[in-house]
Scaffold this motif. Structure first.
Motif, PDB file in Angstrom:
ATOM      1  N   ASP A  85       0.813  -1.220   0.000  1.00 51.76           N
ATOM      2  CA  ASP A  85       0.000   0.000   0.000  1.00 51.76           C
ATOM      3  C   ASP A  85       0.844   1.266   0.000  1.00 51.76           C
ATOM      4  O   ASP A  85       0.306   2.370   0.106  1.00 51.76           O
ATOM      5  N   HIS A  87       2.895   4.472  -1.149  1.00 53.60           N
ATOM      6  CA  HIS A  87       2.863   5.412  -2.273  1.00 53.60           C
ATOM      7  C   HIS A  87       4.265   5.993  -2.404  1.00 53.60           C
ATOM      8  O   HIS A  87       4.576   7.043  -1.837  1.00 53.60           O
ATOM      9  N   HIS A 115       0.695   6.219   2.187  1.00 52.85           N
ATOM     10  CA  HIS A 115      -0.286   5.131   2.171  1.00 52.85           C
ATOM     11  C   HIS A 115      -1.313   5.362   1.075  1.00 52.85           C
ATOM     12  O   HIS A 115      -1.773   6.488   0.851  1.00 52.85           O
ATOM     13  N   THR A 116      -1.655   4.277   0.382  1.00 58.59           N
ATOM     14  CA  THR A 116      -2.713   4.322  -0.624  1.00 58.59           C
ATOM     15  C   THR A 116      -3.894   3.477  -0.168  1.00 58.59           C
ATOM     16  O   THR A 116      -3.750   2.525   0.610  1.00 58.59           O
ATOM     17  N   GLU A 117      -5.056   3.834  -0.674  1.00 57.28           N
ATOM     18  CA  GLU A 117      -6.254   3.017  -0.487  1.00 57.28           C
ATOM     19  C   GLU A 117      -6.928   2.867  -1.835  1.00 57.28           C
ATOM     20  O   GLU A 117      -7.186   3.870  -2.508  1.00 57.28           O
ATOM     21  N   GLY A 118      -7.154   1.636  -2.248  1.00 55.58           N
ATOM     22  CA  GLY A 118      -7.727   1.385  -3.562  1.00 55.58           C
ATOM     23  C   GLY A 118      -6.832   1.883  -4.682  1.00 55.58           C
ATOM     24  O   GLY A 118      -7.325   2.274  -5.747  1.00 55.58           O
ATOM     25  N   ARG A 120      -5.148   4.598  -4.656  1.00 56.63           N
ATOM     26  CA  ARG A 120      -5.090   6.063  -4.682  1.00 56.63           C
ATOM     27  C   ARG A 120      -4.351   6.591  -3.458  1.00 56.63           C
ATOM     28  O   ARG A 120      -4.512   6.055  -2.354  1.00 56.63           O
ATOM     29  N   ALA A 122      -3.658   8.261  -0.157  1.00 56.89           N
ATOM     30  CA  ALA A 122      -4.628   8.527   0.904  1.00 56.89           C
ATOM     31  C   ALA A 122      -4.060   9.427   2.001  1.00 56.89           C
ATOM     32  O   ALA A 122      -4.597  10.502   2.260  1.00 56.89           O
ATOM     33  N   ASP A 123      -2.998   9.004   2.665  1.00 56.32           N
ATOM     34  CA  ASP A 123      -2.442   9.795   3.755  1.00 56.32           C
ATOM     35  C   ASP A 123      -1.003   9.359   4.029  1.00 56.32           C
ATOM     36  O   ASP A 123      -0.492   8.416   3.425  1.00 56.32           O
ATOM     37  N   ARG A 125       1.187   8.071   7.321  1.00 56.93           N
ATOM     38  CA  ARG A 125       0.831   7.498   8.601  1.00 56.93           C
ATOM     39  C   ARG A 125       2.030   6.887   9.299  1.00 56.93           C
ATOM     40  O   ARG A 125       3.044   6.576   8.661  1.00 56.93           O
ATOM     41  N   ASP A 143      -1.836  -0.378  12.767  1.00 57.56           N
ATOM     42  CA  ASP A 143      -1.886   0.315  11.484  1.00 57.56           C
ATOM     43  C   ASP A 143      -3.247   1.003  11.336  1.00 57.56           C
ATOM     44  O   ASP A 143      -4.253   0.335  11.112  1.00 57.56           O
ATOM     45  N   GLY A 147      -2.734   8.150  11.910  1.00 59.17           N
ATOM     46  CA  GLY A 147      -3.052   8.315  10.500  1.00 59.17           C
ATOM     47  C   GLY A 147      -3.572   9.710  10.224  1.00 59.17           C
ATOM     48  O   GLY A 147      -3.713  10.539  11.126  1.00 59.17           O
TER      49      GLY A 147
END
Length: 388
Positions: A85, A87, A115-118, A120, A122-123, A125, A143, A147
């Protein structure tokens, strides 16, 4: 002229009127010995020391490595960890690292990472990991620990450097992600130094905005920062100093104070859009109570990164000096500080002045040796530095 006036104003605010310009880098320094512990690394961002003498290293592109020791010729092996995950782009990726003080029993360490989600962004963390007994794998156990730190999809100004404070809390320097209003907004975690509880990720006791209704603001220790790259604790005083990237010029070393504003505001109080970098790093006109830097690079661009105080009698005249590696400057700056934290002189050892490329992190080992990381992305190294 505006920059010169700003520096003069800062000196007056510090009680240093008449002291002239900030001390220049490049003055003579006692000789040092520099040797290569390991090479073949890819943008090593941070180093942590394990009780058995091994070293953990985070590499920005998404790898955790374990070095067999701190002496030249150490072997390097990857630690298998799920970083799918991550980025890893621009200045973002796998960044700061903190080995927990109870690692001998818990096997835990915490990283700063994008960090990515899907798929994309995200943040940014903080994630807490547990290293297996054989050092071959690491699994996430918290985890996120913290965040919601903002993330620029380009990775710009990702910051994220954790440091253990003397009281057991953790200070975390963050970047403003090149968004104009973030640094002055205490409900946003970008452009801040956070102070957290390492076990829970919540606010550490005594935080300056502990009574806020906003959970982000309760984590904030100081604000008005641009892109914090390093945090170092001064031996004997427990004072925390940060190193920070300026807008092309005016890199800063700051003495951190609880609840303080450090004066970076590219939004000019929300009156301009975008990211206007033609503002002072410490805007004393807009924020008369802002804390001036203890050192500024002035018109030079060094891109200072990590920071570490040299401690122990073996360092002789360098004992108590702040060691600050520079990325663009490709050098190590050795800063002597007065009792008030103001930098009184800066020297650059010839052994680390344009000799090893960009320098990223600086950490003192439990035995008192200084370790640096190079950050060129082409056969990067872990360097061991000892008194000459």
């Amino acid at each position: 002229m505006r920059r010169a006036v700003l520096i003069a104003t800062s000196l007056v605010a510090l009680g240093l009127a008449g002291c002239g310009s900030p001390p220049a880098a490049g003055t003579p320094s006692p000789p040092l010995r520099v040797s290569t512990v390991a090479d073949g690394l890819d943008h090593p961002w941070d180093v942590g020391f394990l009780p058995d003498g091994q070293l953990l290293v985070t590499e920005r592109g998404g790898r955790i490595s374990l070095l067999s020791g701190g002496a030249p010729g150490a072997s390097v092996r990857p630690v298998t960890a799920d970083l799918a995950d991550l980025h890893a782009r621009g200045e973002g990726g796998l960044m700061g690292l903190l080995v927990h003080p109870d690692f001998a029993s818990s096997r835990r360490f915490t990283t700063c990472q994008t960090h990515t989600e899907g798929g994309r962004p995200a943040d940014i963390r903080l994630v807490t990991w547990e290293l297996s007994a054989d050092g071959a794998t690491a699994r996430r156990v918290r985890d996120p620990l913290v965040g919601g730190l903002p993330l620029n999809p380009s990775g710009r100004h990702s910051g994220c450097r954790p440091a253990l404070a003397p009281d057991g809390s953790v200070l975390v320097g963050t970047g403003d992600t090149a968004r104009g209003a973030f640094s002055q907004d205490r409900t946003n975690l970008g452009g801040k130094v956070l102070r957290i509880d390492l076990a829970t990720g919540g606010p550490a006791p005594g935080n300056p905005f502990a009574g806020s209704a906003n959970p982000n603001e309760r984590l904030v220790y100081s604000y008005g920062h641009r892109n914090v790259q390093g945090i170092a604790i001064r031996p004997g005083t427990g004072e925390a100093f940060s190193t920070e990237h300026g807008p092309t010029i005016d890199d800063e070393v700051n003495l951190l104070r609880s609840g303080a504003n450090y004066g970076w505001d590219p939004s000019q109080g929300g009156t301009v859009g975008g990211y206007d970098e033609d503002v002072p790093m410490t805007d004393l006109r807009r924020f008369p109570g802002a804390v001036p830097a203890r050192w500024s690079s002035g018109q030079e661009t060094e891109a200072i990164a990590g920071a570490e105080f040299l401690a122990g009698p073996r360092w002789g005249p360098l004992q108590g000096v702040l060691a600050v590696p520079a990325l663009k400057g490709s050098k190590l700056l050795l800063m002597t500080l007065g009792p008030d934290g103001v930098v009184t002189s800066v020297s650059t050892p010839s052994q680390l002045n344009g000799t090893h490329g960009r320098l990223r992190s600086a950490h003192l080992s439990p035995t008192g040796d200084l370790y640096l990381t190079t950050d060129d992305g082409d056969n990067d190294q872990i360097l061991l530095v000892t008194p000459g």
